[in-house]
Scaffold this active site. Sequence first.
Site, PDB file in Angstrom:
ATOM      1  N   HIS A   1       9.288   6.142  39.311  1.00 50.23           N
ATOM      2  CA  HIS A   1       8.845   4.843  39.825  1.00 50.23           C
ATOM      3  C   HIS A   1       9.497   4.587  41.179  1.00 50.23           C
ATOM      4  CE1 HIS A   1      12.344   2.102  38.212  1.00 50.23           C
ATOM      5  NE2 HIS A   1      12.788   3.294  38.513  1.00 50.23           N
TER       6      HIS A   1
ATOM      7  N   CYS B   1      16.705   2.419  44.966  1.00 47.23           N
ATOM      8  CA  CYS B   1      15.541   2.454  44.070  1.00 47.23           C
ATOM      9  C   CYS B   1      14.230   2.090  44.761  1.00 47.23           C
ATOM     10  CB  CYS B   1      15.769   1.572  42.846  1.00 47.23           C
ATOM     11  SG  CYS B   1      17.048   2.239  41.763  1.00 47.23           S
TER      12      CYS B   1
ATOM     13  N   HIS C   1      11.736   7.848  42.536  1.00 45.91           N
ATOM     14  CA  HIS C   1      12.745   8.568  41.760  1.00 45.91           C
ATOM     15  C   HIS C   1      12.359   8.490  40.289  1.00 45.91           C
ATOM     16  CE1 HIS C   1      13.933   4.369  41.494  1.00 45.91           C
ATOM     17  NE2 HIS C   1      14.655   4.691  40.426  1.00 45.91           N
TER      18      HIS C   1
ATOM     19  N   HIS D   1      13.580   8.696  35.851  1.00 43.55           N
ATOM     20  CA  HIS D   1      14.588   8.477  34.821  1.00 43.55           C
ATOM     21  C   HIS D   1      14.189   9.202  33.545  1.00 43.55           C
ATOM     22  CE1 HIS D   1      16.590   5.297  37.095  1.00 43.55           C
ATOM     23  NE2 HIS D   1      15.390   4.799  37.359  1.00 43.55           N
TER      24      HIS D   1
ATOM     25  N   HIS E   1       6.101  11.728  32.148  1.00 46.26           N
ATOM     26  CA  HIS E   1       5.775  12.496  33.344  1.00 46.26           C
ATOM     27  C   HIS E   1       4.708  11.819  34.208  1.00 46.26           C
ATOM     28  CE1 HIS E   1       8.212  15.462  31.312  1.00 46.26           C
ATOM     29  NE2 HIS E   1       8.380  16.012  32.505  1.00 46.26           N
TER      30      HIS E   1
ATOM     31  N   GLU F   1      17.535   3.191  30.773  1.00 46.43           N
ATOM     32  CA  GLU F   1      17.137   3.869  32.007  1.00 46.43           C
ATOM     33  C   GLU F   1      18.128   4.981  32.375  1.00 46.43           C
ATOM     34  OE1 GLU F   1      15.357   1.483  35.382  1.00 46.43           O
ATOM     35  OE2 GLU F   1      17.296   1.997  36.254  1.00 46.43           O
TER      36      GLU F   1
END
Length: 150
Positions: free
Chosen positions: A16, A25, A29, A31, A75, A136
């Site tokens: 995201h 952020c 990137h 998680h 994914h 996260e």
Amino acid sequence: MSKIRITKQFSFETGHALYGYDGKCKNVHGHSYKLSVTVIGTPITDTNNVKYGMVIDFTDLKKIVKSEIVDKFDHATVFNKNTPHIELARELESRDHNVILVEYQPTSENMVIDFADKIKRQLPSQIKLFSLKLQETDTSFAEWYASDNF
């Protein structure tokens, strides 16, 4: 009969970006999310029912969460559809990437609200969503509780 809570845990990888954010952020990137889903209900008391003694079969809960959350978000890359990231999203889609466009900033807080709504709609009427925990990172998570949202 007593009310019982049961929890099933799931994991998935999602990317995201937080448009307009003033930290790292803002960049795309990902998680390794962990989602804990807790439901509450009364165990089945009918001794002729194959699910006797269960609040809900863990397999049935897994089917709901996998179809509503894990299979869609794993994914994938999530973007707010109302941001300039839409251009990047379209480019990724054109290259056969899994992109999800949402109405909200894709923070853990907003994602857990979205997930709660999706899961609640699919649960049998006698089963209630009690809480969700969306982790996260190892040290950062958002929680949703039904008791806070009535």
